[in-house]
Design a protein around this motif. Structure first.
Motif, mmCIF file in Angstrom:
data_model
loop_
_atom_site.group_PDB
_atom_site.id
_atom_site.type_symbol
_atom_site.label_atom_id
_atom_site.label_comp_id
_atom_site.label_asym_id
_atom_site.label_seq_id
_atom_site.Cartn_x
_atom_site.Cartn_y
_atom_site.Cartn_z
ATOM 1 N N VAL A 183 0.838 -1.200 0.000
ATOM 2 C CA VAL A 183 0.000 0.000 0.000
ATOM 3 C C VAL A 183 0.872 1.249 0.000
ATOM 4 C CG1 VAL A 183 -1.554 1.394 1.418
ATOM 5 C CG2 VAL A 183 -2.068 -1.006 1.017
ATOM 6 N N THR A 184 0.553 2.169 -0.882
ATOM 7 C CA THR A 184 1.342 3.385 -1.061
ATOM 8 C C THR A 184 1.330 4.230 0.209
ATOM 9 O OG1 THR A 184 0.568 3.389 -3.344
ATOM 10 C CG2 THR A 184 1.646 5.399 -2.552
ATOM 11 N N PRO A 185 2.478 4.704 0.675
ATOM 12 C CA PRO A 185 2.470 5.614 1.834
ATOM 13 C C PRO A 185 1.630 6.857 1.543
ATOM 14 C CG PRO A 185 4.705 4.866 1.338
ATOM 15 C CD PRO A 185 3.841 4.410 0.206
ATOM 16 N N THR A 186 1.085 7.426 2.595
ATOM 17 C CA THR A 186 0.290 8.655 2.422
ATOM 18 C C THR A 186 1.238 9.829 2.197
ATOM 19 O OG1 THR A 186 0.244 8.956 4.809
ATOM 20 C CG2 THR A 186 -1.593 7.771 3.829
ATOM 21 N N PHE A 187 1.045 10.542 1.082
ATOM 22 C CA PHE A 187 1.903 11.682 0.771
ATOM 23 C C PHE A 187 1.229 12.543 -0.283
ATOM 24 C CE2 PHE A 187 2.792 9.311 -2.963
ATOM 25 C CZ PHE A 187 3.495 10.107 -3.868
ATOM 26 N N HIS A 188 1.795 13.710 -0.532
ATOM 27 C CA HIS A 188 1.334 14.597 -1.582
ATOM 28 C C HIS A 188 2.330 14.584 -2.737
ATOM 29 C CE1 HIS A 188 -1.346 17.182 1.263
ATOM 30 N NE2 HIS A 188 -2.077 16.287 0.600
ATOM 31 N N GLY A 189 1.854 14.287 -3.929
ATOM 32 C CA GLY A 189 2.716 14.301 -5.091
ATOM 33 C C GLY A 189 3.304 15.686 -5.335
ATOM 34 N N TYR A 190 4.615 15.721 -5.584
ATOM 35 C CA TYR A 190 5.394 16.933 -5.873
ATOM 36 C C TYR A 190 5.634 17.813 -4.650
ATOM 37 C CZ TYR A 190 4.581 15.889 -10.846
ATOM 38 O OH TYR A 190 4.517 15.284 -12.071
ATOM 39 N N ALA A 191 5.205 17.371 -3.446
ATOM 40 C CA ALA A 191 5.537 18.159 -2.250
ATOM 41 C C ALA A 191 7.052 18.180 -2.089
ATOM 42 C CB ALA A 191 4.877 17.563 -1.020
ATOM 43 N N PRO A 192 7.635 19.360 -1.822
ATOM 44 C CA PRO A 192 9.093 19.419 -1.659
ATOM 45 C C PRO A 192 9.527 18.834 -0.316
ATOM 46 C CG PRO A 192 8.148 21.562 -1.216
ATOM 47 C CD PRO A 192 7.011 20.682 -1.689
ATOM 48 N N SER A 193 10.765 18.392 -0.275
ATOM 49 C CA SER A 193 11.318 17.899 0.982
ATOM 50 C C SER A 193 11.475 19.056 1.959
ATOM 51 C CB SER A 193 12.670 17.236 0.741
ATOM 52 O OG SER A 193 12.549 16.136 -0.143
ATOM 53 N N GLY A 194 11.397 18.746 3.244
ATOM 54 C CA GLY A 194 11.573 19.793 4.243
ATOM 55 C C GLY A 194 11.456 19.245 5.650
ATOM 56 N N ASN A 195 12.000 19.986 6.617
ATOM 57 C CA ASN A 195 11.893 19.636 8.034
ATOM 58 C C ASN A 195 11.634 20.930 8.795
ATOM 59 O OD1 ASN A 195 12.287 18.841 10.722
ATOM 60 N ND2 ASN A 195 13.752 17.258 10.125
ATOM 61 N N VAL A 196 10.412 21.089 9.297
ATOM 62 C CA VAL A 196 10.029 22.340 9.954
ATOM 63 C C VAL A 196 9.311 22.046 11.270
ATOM 64 C CG1 VAL A 196 9.837 23.665 7.810
ATOM 65 C CG2 VAL A 196 7.853 22.436 8.670
ATOM 66 N N SER A 197 9.461 22.979 12.212
ATOM 67 C CA SER A 197 8.727 22.941 13.482
ATOM 68 C C SER A 197 8.072 24.293 13.683
ATOM 69 C CB SER A 197 9.663 22.641 14.651
ATOM 70 O OG SER A 197 10.160 21.326 14.584
ATOM 71 N N ALA A 198 6.780 24.270 14.053
ATOM 72 C CA ALA A 198 6.069 25.540 14.220
ATOM 73 C C ALA A 198 4.755 25.308 14.939
ATOM 74 C CB ALA A 198 5.824 26.207 12.864
ATOM 75 N N GLU A 199 4.207 26.396 15.465
ATOM 76 C CA GLU A 199 2.864 26.355 16.032
ATOM 77 C C GLU A 199 1.850 26.125 14.909
ATOM 78 O OE1 GLU A 199 2.984 29.268 19.881
ATOM 79 O OE2 GLU A 199 2.897 30.208 17.917
ATOM 80 N N VAL A 200 0.662 25.656 15.314
ATOM 81 C CA VAL A 200 -0.352 25.252 14.344
ATOM 82 C C VAL A 200 -1.482 26.275 14.314
ATOM 83 C CG1 VAL A 200 -1.914 23.409 13.612
ATOM 84 C CG2 VAL A 200 0.209 22.843 14.812
ATOM 85 N N VAL A 201 -1.998 26.519 13.086
ATOM 86 C CA VAL A 201 -3.172 27.362 12.880
ATOM 87 C C VAL A 201 -4.184 26.562 12.068
ATOM 88 C CG1 VAL A 201 -4.080 29.431 11.767
ATOM 89 C CG2 VAL A 201 -1.905 29.535 12.994
ATOM 90 N N TYR A 202 -5.434 26.584 12.526
ATOM 91 C CA TYR A 202 -6.517 25.905 11.798
ATOM 92 C C TYR A 202 -7.141 26.891 10.815
ATOM 93 C CZ TYR A 202 -11.175 23.855 10.981
ATOM 94 O OH TYR A 202 -12.320 23.375 10.405
ATOM 95 N N ALA A 203 -7.247 26.466 9.512
ATOM 96 C CA ALA A 203 -7.699 27.385 8.460
ATOM 97 C C ALA A 203 -8.896 26.854 7.672
ATOM 98 C CB ALA A 203 -6.546 27.695 7.510
ATOM 99 N N ASN A 204 -9.776 26.084 8.333
ATOM 100 C CA ASN A 204 -10.988 25.582 7.678
ATOM 101 C C ASN A 204 -10.629 24.830 6.392
ATOM 102 O OD1 ASN A 204 -13.783 25.188 7.479
ATOM 103 N ND2 ASN A 204 -14.107 27.066 6.346
ATOM 104 N N TYR A 205 -11.152 25.255 5.217
ATOM 105 C CA TYR A 205 -10.851 24.586 3.951
ATOM 106 C C TYR A 205 -9.653 25.196 3.223
ATOM 107 C CZ TYR A 205 -15.319 22.116 4.282
ATOM 108 O OH TYR A 205 -16.361 21.305 4.678
ATOM 109 N N GLY A 206 -8.990 26.150 3.835
ATOM 110 C CA GLY A 206 -7.801 26.728 3.222
ATOM 111 C C GLY A 206 -8.082 27.616 2.021
ATOM 112 N N ARG A 207 -9.297 28.160 1.935
ATOM 113 C CA ARG A 207 -9.645 29.065 0.839
ATOM 114 C C ARG A 207 -9.094 30.464 1.115
ATOM 115 N NH1 ARG A 207 -15.958 27.850 1.498
ATOM 116 N NH2 ARG A 207 -15.245 28.485 3.584
#
Length: 771
Positions: A183-207
């Motif tokens: 089974v294919t791992p869950t991921f987004h196609g073409y997402a760039p590599s990265g390692n980040v840490s940050a606080e979280v903000v909820y943005a509904n549907y992201g519109r």
């Protein structure tokens, strides 16, 4: 003469009847040595009376034996069978067991584009095409794809131990597919590599409007990780909107309100709804086709741009898809203002708060982005009279995991159409125009396979393509829906009246379709979004297009490991009757478009639809008090289009009345051809070389239908006008500078003139005479 040649071409050699030729009457001469004919032994000639008797007997036997055979083998225009007869023969030949068998074989293993399992599905399709008597070939391209190497997501909350989220879909009881180790791992196609840490903000549907609301609530998104819900806009636009707002990463989850009926009906395997660990994979690329070869085909020796080139339109911040199960502790870790009521979902939370924090996420993702080979499979049924005219049927074959709904309910139908039309050809049916069946690769990454093929064949398609028929997620449940270019509306309605609805006792698809809406006519969607393989045909090459679908718009198992054969057989279509229905429609549309003497295109309907859009523009302009902007140029052009459409509709009717369907006379063929060429080319006139003027939208050349700005899945009529209007209204609200206002409204008027010009071009094409 041509009718006779066609007849001979389709007749099969009857079995030899030995006793007629080697009876006791074939005597040798008394001397025992046969006479010589050109130096070779020959039998002694019988008497003339015996010869006559033999031929009379032979003729009688051949006549008796050939009557049932001729009924099968003689072509329609040679033997008198009507197209209606062949259409009924096609419908009657469809087999739900055959469709089930195709789906079973195609969904055995996960098969992302570019993998060995994906090439195995290409070979399966290729072999079936050949088995059904079709001429088939491969067309390969080298394109940029991406695959996950490493993923992790860790939630830290003050006073609690860090929580490592699973990022896995759990096996469910009774479903062997969900426990497949590939089974294919869950991921987004073409997402760039990265390692980040940050606080979280909820943005509904992201519109865009959701990020605007966060500003009003006093929430700063800059340098935060955004969590948003799937369901309203394209996931790539969620990521881009977050990046524009200053976020450093994005995670997107499937809320049970949108994908599990608020957990009120249970979840898979007890119901059709997405279980808590279900996760939607998908591409976040906002372009179309191979990112490294924009506007030209990705052949092995093609020019390629850099992945960092802005024209590649690749995302700039990392992202991950997650499940509702993993989203729950993240959203529970947020404080800050309570979100608006319509932002609340169905997770077990007392309130949905927007943050920031105090929850902190560490997101780590590593991707392998590489140029790799993909494979389209193409088959052709050659037309008898106009082999250079193409009716193109398409479905993509790659899947994020198993892909029972998306795409292989459509692939199974494509193969069934290929088999049954192949059988009709063997029995004597011949389409006037060629039918091209296409199995696309890498659609999931950004319509890649179909786009590269269109870009490579753009000139031939511009000359010869009649229509493109798309079947992506052919069956995902009950209820029929369709999208089409307006001139195909009438044909679509006619065909749906010929097919029984699979979920009705005795109603047709058309009747149930109308009943599901709010009027006397069914709702037909328009194809402006970039969400399936019709995009390159309609929006880039100007080929009229149509898309079919059974099931709710919101497929609960979309891009998850649970979109598999077990789910389809249990919930999606247990008897495969919906597969039969959508295949009936798919094939009948192809038969009508390939065999009607005059193309069944209604541009009067197109003009009526454009008139309604233009009236809407006029009302918007009056409502926002536009500065010196008028819709009159567009309204006048549409009036001229309507006049031309009425004229060619009458000409088409006269041509059908005067020229019988089976006429092979050059004058009759040329007369129809002149009308058909104008009907075929009119859609191309709506294209503009500059394309849409929105950021990254120049690839979309169609000025009537295109994607909505900030939502690649949406469709906007006159998208250039709508984009300009949105900018003008925003400029008016945010600035007091009069020169800036005038420039923005001048841009709106310019877009109105652009659309008016292409509408005029279409009118001239339909008129068919020089100005």
């Amino acid at each position: 003469m041509k009718e006779a040649k066609d007849l001979l071409a389709h007749c099969r050699i009857l079995p030899t009847i030995p006793w007629l030729f080697f009876s006791k009457d074939r005597e040798l001469d008394p001397g025992g040595s046969p006479p010589l004919l050109n130096g070779r032994p020959t039998a002694k000639s019988p008497s003339k009376s015996r010869i006559c008797a033999k031929f009379l007997l032979l003729g009688a036997v051949v006549l008796v034996l050939s009557i049932p055979l001729l009924n099968i083998l003689i072509p329609a225009r040679a033997g008198g069978y009507t197209e209606q007869y062949w259409q009924q023969a096609f419908i009657g030949s469809l087999n739900n067991a055959s469709l089930r068998n195709h789906l079973f074989h195609l969904t055995k293993e996960p098969h992302m584009a570019g993998t060995p399992e994906d090439f195995a599905t290409a070979e399966y399709v290729f072999q079936r095409f050949q088995e059904y008597g079709l001429s088939a070939h491969y067309t390969d391209y080298d394109v940029l794809l991406s695959y996950p190497l490493h993923r992790s997501l860790i939630l830290s909350v003050p006073t609690k131990e860090p929580l490592t989220l699973s990022l896995e879909e759990k096996p469910v009881e009774g479903d062997p597919y969900s426990s497949n180790p590939k089974v294919t791992p869950t991921f987004h196609g073409y997402a760039p590599s990265g390692n980040v840490s940050a606080e979280v903000v909820y943005a509904n549907y992201g519109r865009v409007e959701d990020f605007q609301k966060l500003i009003e609530l006093g929430i700063n998104v800059k340098d935060a990780i955004v969590i948003a819900k799937y369901g309203s806009i394209y996931r790539g636009d969620i990521v881009e909107n977050a990046a524009q707002a200053g976020a450093v990463a994005v995670i997107i989850y499937s809320d049970p309100q949108d994908y599990a009926a608020n957990y009120t009906e249970g979840v898979y395997p007890d119901s059709k709804w997405l279980p808590p660990s279900g996760t939607q994979r998908g591409s976040i690329y906002r372009g179309v086709g191979d990112p490294l070869t924009p506007n030209w085909p990705s052949t092995p020796d093609a020019e390629r741009i850099s992945v960092s080139d802005p024209e590649a339109m690749l995302p700039t911040i990392p992202s991950l898809p997650i499940s509702a199960e993993d989203a729950l502790p993240i959203l529970a870790s947020l404080s800050g203002p309570v979100s608006p009521a319509d932002w609340h979902g169905a997770l077990d939370l007392p309130q949905y708060r927007v943050g920031r924090g105090p929850g902190v996420l560490n997101l780590s993702f590593c991707a392998n982005q590489t140029v790799t080979q993909i494979r389209n499979v193409i088959a052709i049924i050659k037309g008898a009279e106009e082999p250079d005219r193409y009716i193109i049927l398409g479905n993509h074959r790659d899947a994020w995991v198993f892909g029972a709904v998306d795409p292989h309910s459509g692939t199974a139908s494509l193969l069934e159409v290929a088999q049954r039309l192949g059988e009709l050809v063997w029995k004597g049916w011949r389409p006037r125009r060629s039918i091209v069946l296409c199995s696309w690769d890498a659609e999931e990454y950004g319509l890649v396979g179909s786009t590269e093929w269109v870009e490579q064949n753009i000139d031939l398609l511009g000359l010869n393509a009649v229509a493109y028929l798309n079947l992506d997620t052919g069956v995902g449940g009950s209820g029929f829906s369709a999208g089409a270019s307006p001139q195909l509306d009438g044909l679509l309605q006619e065909v749906t009246k010929q097919v029984k609805d699979p979920d009705s006792v005795d109603g047709t698809v058309f009747e149930e379709w109308v009943a599901s809406g709010k009027g006397s006519a069914p709702l037909i969607n328009r194809l402006g979004g970039g969400d399936s393989d019709f995009a390159a045909f309609l929006q880039h090459a100007g080929v009229p297009a149509l898309d079919l679908h059974f099931g709710d718009d919101q497929n609960p198992m979309y891009h998850s490991a649970y979109d598999n054969f077990h789910w389809m057989e249990t919930f999606g279509d247990p008897l495969f009757h919906r597969h039969v229905a959508v295949t009936s429609l798919f094939g009948l549309l192809a038969m009508r478009l390939s065999s009607d003497a005059v193309l069944p295109f209604d541009y009067v309907k197109y003009a009526t639809v454009l008139q309604s859009y233009a009236t809407g523009v006029q009302m918007e302009l009056s409502g926002c008090k536009a500065l010196g902007v008028s819709a009159n140029p567009l309204l006048s052009a549409i009036s001229r289009l309507e006049e031309a459409a009425v004229q060619i509709k009458q000409q088409a009717k006269d041509a059908e009345a005067q020229q019988p369907q089976g006429s092979f006379l050059p004058s009759a063929l040329l007369g129809r051809r002149f009308i058909n060429d104008r009907l075929l080319q009119a859609e191309r006139a709506f294209l503009d070389d500059e394309g849409l003027t929105g950021i990254g939208q120049s690839w979309y050349k169609h000025l009537v239908y295109g994607p909505v700005s900030n939502n690649n899945y949406g469709t906007a009529p006159f998208p250039g006008i709508q984009n300009a209007l949105a900018l003008a209204r925003a400029e008016r609200n945010e600035h007091d500078d009069e020169d800036a206002k005038k420039q923005q409204w001048a841009a709106v008027q310019h877009e109105i003139w652009r659309v008016a010009r292409v509408v005029d071009r279409a009118a001239i094409v339909l008129h068919g005479s020089l100005t």
